[in-house]
Design a protein around this motif. Sequence first.
Motif, short mmCIF file in Angstrom:
data_model
loop_
_atom_site.label_atom_id
_atom_site.label_comp_id
_atom_site.label_asym_id
_atom_site.label_seq_id
_atom_site.Cartn_x
_atom_site.Cartn_y
_atom_site.Cartn_z
N TYR A 269 0.81 -1.20 0.00
CA TYR A 269 0.00 0.00 0.00
C TYR A 269 0.86 1.26 0.00
CZ TYR A 269 -3.54 -3.33 1.59
OH TYR A 269 -4.38 -4.41 1.70
N ARG A 270 0.40 2.27 -0.73
CA ARG A 270 0.97 3.61 -0.62
C ARG A 270 0.15 4.34 0.45
NH1 ARG A 270 0.23 5.28 -5.42
NH2 ARG A 270 2.35 5.25 -6.25
N ILE A 271 0.80 4.80 1.50
CA ILE A 271 0.10 5.42 2.62
C ILE A 271 0.43 6.90 2.67
CG2 ILE A 271 -0.31 5.40 5.11
CD1 ILE A 271 0.55 2.45 5.09
N LEU A 272 -0.60 7.74 2.54
CA LEU A 272 -0.46 9.19 2.59
C LEU A 272 -1.19 9.71 3.81
CD1 LEU A 272 -1.39 9.83 -1.16
CD2 LEU A 272 0.92 9.59 -0.22
N THR A 273 -0.75 10.85 4.34
CA THR A 273 -1.41 11.44 5.49
C THR A 273 -1.62 12.93 5.29
OG1 THR A 273 0.68 11.86 6.66
CG2 THR A 273 -0.41 9.75 7.09
N ALA A 274 -2.65 13.45 5.96
CA ALA A 274 -2.94 14.88 5.93
C ALA A 274 -3.56 15.26 7.27
CB ALA A 274 -3.89 15.22 4.79
N THR A 275 -3.39 16.52 7.65
CA THR A 275 -3.88 16.97 8.95
C THR A 275 -5.19 17.76 8.87
OG1 THR A 275 -2.44 18.91 8.77
CG2 THR A 275 -1.59 17.01 10.00
N ASP A 276 -5.70 17.99 7.67
CA ASP A 276 -7.00 18.66 7.53
C ASP A 276 -7.57 18.35 6.15
OD1 ASP A 276 -5.98 20.64 5.57
OD2 ASP A 276 -4.95 21.50 7.31
N GLY A 277 -8.85 18.70 5.97
CA GLY A 277 -9.53 18.39 4.73
C GLY A 277 -8.94 19.08 3.52
N LYS A 278 -8.51 20.33 3.69
CA LYS A 278 -7.98 21.10 2.57
C LYS A 278 -6.73 20.44 2.00
CE LYS A 278 -6.44 25.75 1.27
NZ LYS A 278 -6.20 27.14 1.75
N SER A 279 -5.79 20.08 2.87
CA SER A 279 -4.57 19.44 2.37
C SER A 279 -4.85 18.03 1.85
CB SER A 279 -3.50 19.39 3.47
OG SER A 279 -3.97 18.71 4.62
N ALA A 280 -5.88 17.37 2.42
CA ALA A 280 -6.24 16.03 1.93
C ALA A 280 -6.73 16.09 0.49
CB ALA A 280 -7.32 15.43 2.83
N LEU A 281 -7.51 17.10 0.16
CA LEU A 281 -8.08 17.19 -1.18
C LEU A 281 -7.02 17.41 -2.25
CD1 LEU A 281 -11.30 19.26 -0.39
CD2 LEU A 281 -11.15 16.84 -1.02
N LYS A 282 -5.86 17.96 -1.86
CA LYS A 282 -4.78 18.15 -2.84
C LYS A 282 -4.29 16.83 -3.41
CE LYS A 282 -2.97 22.50 -0.94
NZ LYS A 282 -1.77 23.16 -0.36
N TYR A 283 -4.36 15.78 -2.60
CA TYR A 283 -3.91 14.47 -3.08
C TYR A 283 -4.73 13.99 -4.27
CZ TYR A 283 -0.85 13.66 0.96
OH TYR A 283 0.15 13.72 1.90
N PHE A 284 -6.00 14.37 -4.32
CA PHE A 284 -6.88 13.88 -5.36
C PHE A 284 -6.57 14.50 -6.72
CE2 PHE A 284 -8.99 12.79 -1.49
CZ PHE A 284 -9.64 11.60 -1.76
N GLU A 285 -5.71 15.53 -6.72
CA GLU A 285 -5.25 16.10 -7.98
C GLU A 285 -4.14 15.26 -8.59
OE1 GLU A 285 -4.01 20.02 -7.00
OE2 GLU A 285 -5.98 20.65 -6.22
N LYS A 286 -3.49 14.42 -7.76
CA LYS A 286 -2.33 13.65 -8.23
C LYS A 286 -2.54 12.14 -8.19
CE LYS A 286 1.03 17.09 -6.66
NZ LYS A 286 2.29 17.29 -5.90
N TYR A 287 -3.41 11.66 -7.32
CA TYR A 287 -3.54 10.23 -7.11
C TYR A 287 -4.99 9.76 -7.27
CZ TYR A 287 0.99 10.78 -4.74
OH TYR A 287 2.28 11.09 -4.43
N GLN A 288 -5.12 8.50 -7.62
CA GLN A 288 -6.40 7.81 -7.51
C GLN A 288 -6.38 7.18 -6.12
OE1 GLN A 288 -9.17 7.57 -9.57
NE2 GLN A 288 -10.07 6.54 -7.80
N ILE A 289 -7.17 7.70 -5.21
CA ILE A 289 -7.18 7.22 -3.83
C ILE A 289 -8.16 6.06 -3.70
CG2 ILE A 289 -7.47 7.86 -1.42
CD1 ILE A 289 -5.23 9.40 -2.78
N ASP A 290 -7.66 4.94 -3.21
CA ASP A 290 -8.51 3.76 -3.05
C ASP A 290 -9.31 3.78 -1.75
OD1 ASP A 290 -7.66 1.96 -5.41
OD2 ASP A 290 -5.76 2.58 -4.53
N LEU A 291 -8.69 4.30 -0.69
CA LEU A 291 -9.35 4.31 0.61
C LEU A 291 -8.99 5.57 1.38
CD1 LEU A 291 -10.92 2.94 2.96
CD2 LEU A 291 -8.77 1.83 3.61
N VAL A 292 -10.00 6.21 1.94
CA VAL A 292 -9.82 7.37 2.83
C VAL A 292 -10.21 6.95 4.24
CG1 VAL A 292 -10.80 9.60 3.51
CG2 VAL A 292 -10.09 9.20 1.15
N ILE A 293 -9.32 7.21 5.20
CA ILE A 293 -9.59 6.97 6.62
C ILE A 293 -9.53 8.34 7.29
CG2 ILE A 293 -8.83 5.80 8.72
CD1 ILE A 293 -7.31 3.83 6.83
N THR A 294 -10.67 8.84 7.76
CA THR A 294 -10.70 10.20 8.27
C THR A 294 -11.33 10.29 9.65
OG1 THR A 294 -11.42 12.47 7.83
CG2 THR A 294 -12.88 10.71 7.09
#
Length: 335
Positions: A31-56
């Motif tokens: 698994y590629r594991i990414l982390t973010a500390t708020d919703g705004k920074s989390a949404l930036k990942y969706f510009e670069k990656y196809q996210i399979d699972l979000v744990i929030t």
Amino acid sequence: MEAAKTILIIDDEESVLYVLRNSLLKIGHEYRILTATDGKSALKYFEKYQIDLVITDYRMSGMNGLELIDTIANVQPDTRMILITAFGTEEIEAEAQRHNVAAYLKKPLDLNQFRQIVKRTLGDLSPAPFSENRREDQLQLYVTQVIEQLQQEVNAVCVIFTNLENKKSLLAGQNPPFSTEQFTSLLSASFAIAEKASHLLGNGEGTSAWQIQRSTHLDTYSTQLCEKYLLSLVIASGYPRSFQAQITNALESAEADLRNILLDSSQKGKETLFGQEFNQAVQNELEKIFEDPLGSPLHQQDPDAKAASSYSLTYDEALSLGLILPTEENKSSEK
């Protein structure tokens, strides 16, 4: 080679990010594991990656977890979601189901079950399906959590949960050394006879009861739930008499949880199948989580998001913060 699946964890507490990220490292490096500390920074990942699972987490600054899930559903509809909270209410649970989250978890977490839920949500640990229906899929997920907890709590050979209507079973633990289909068929007939005898004796609907079969190598405990389901625990015989109380308590707890889940699923006006407590202690090996290096190239932060990988936390600190449950070993040492 299949591409690595991408998991995004969002929580405004770095201690939580550290614990969850390191817990998932125990699964392996697929698994590629990414982390973010708020919703705004989390949404930036969706510009670069196809996210399979979000744990929030639910409660965060800016947008809360459900608001984030709602936004993600419009950006990448196929992304699966897990919502975690220390402030659970019936309203939040109902909203979580309305947003079709795969799991709703309460802190403190049982990290072993957390990893199992992540793998199952991603389709990497798939029990036999009961139904194509999404509601049945949710029912299956929560039933599986309960029987896995029961199997681990008493170190059973296996726990079998059977739908008598479609003759399909969920299994936690090892495959039993007998035909599951034949075993459940005989059990069903046995409970039907007992029910008829109860009516004959004027006992109405009868009472909940466990049937116990003992043999040289295996003991089985079985009960019928909500008419159409059977629950059976298979355990190696020869355990000390003092262990019987633990088995009984575990069986009664699992039976109560399953009856609540099945009752919820049968009531059309009920909004949720969520909210099952994670009561099993964290396994002793989880202490190793806090010693593991983060060296895998798949487990790296995006440079545009706030990094959490430099954060460090000991097992005792995580325990004191209420992020995880204590191991049985540590419980004993405190007495």
